[in-house]
Design an enzyme around this catalytic site. Structure first.
Site: not given
Length: 107
Positions: A21, A24, A74
């Site tokens: 990841k 954000t 993500e």
């Protein structure tokens, strides 16, 4: 104890630490971050510090501009990503995409 600068849901911790990841998507309240910022990261649920990240870039985005590439960053599918964002920010239309890299992991 130092306060955390940004928090993530606990379910994302392993993906962040493993480098799966790397972005954000946040609302306007977190649009003040800028490239080069070094942020202490905590878990949303208990504010427990777990790593430090460096912000690489920040830019505005809308849900309809999200791509499979964003979803990959993500570590989820595109529809799942949109669903997660709508669940967290049901009344927002414009978001801020924050790209980051993990620079320190709590031992």
């Amino acid at each position: 104890m130092q306060p955390n600068d940004i928090t993530f849901y606990q379910r994302f911790e392993a993906d962040i630490l493993a480098g799966r990841k790397t972005i954000t998507i946040r609302d306007k309240s977190e649009s003040h971050f800028k490239a080069g910022d070094i942020l202490r990261v905590g878990r949303f649920e208990d504010n427990q510090y777990f790593c430090t990240i460096e912000v690489l870039s920040v830019w505005p985005i809308t849900l309809d501009k999200l791509t499979e590439q964003h979803a990959k960053q993500e570590n989820m599918g595109l529809e799942e990503l949109k669903e997660v964002i709508r669940g967290i920010y049901p009344n927002e239309k414009i978001f801020w995409l924050i790209q980051f890299k993990t620079i320190y992991k709590k031992q």
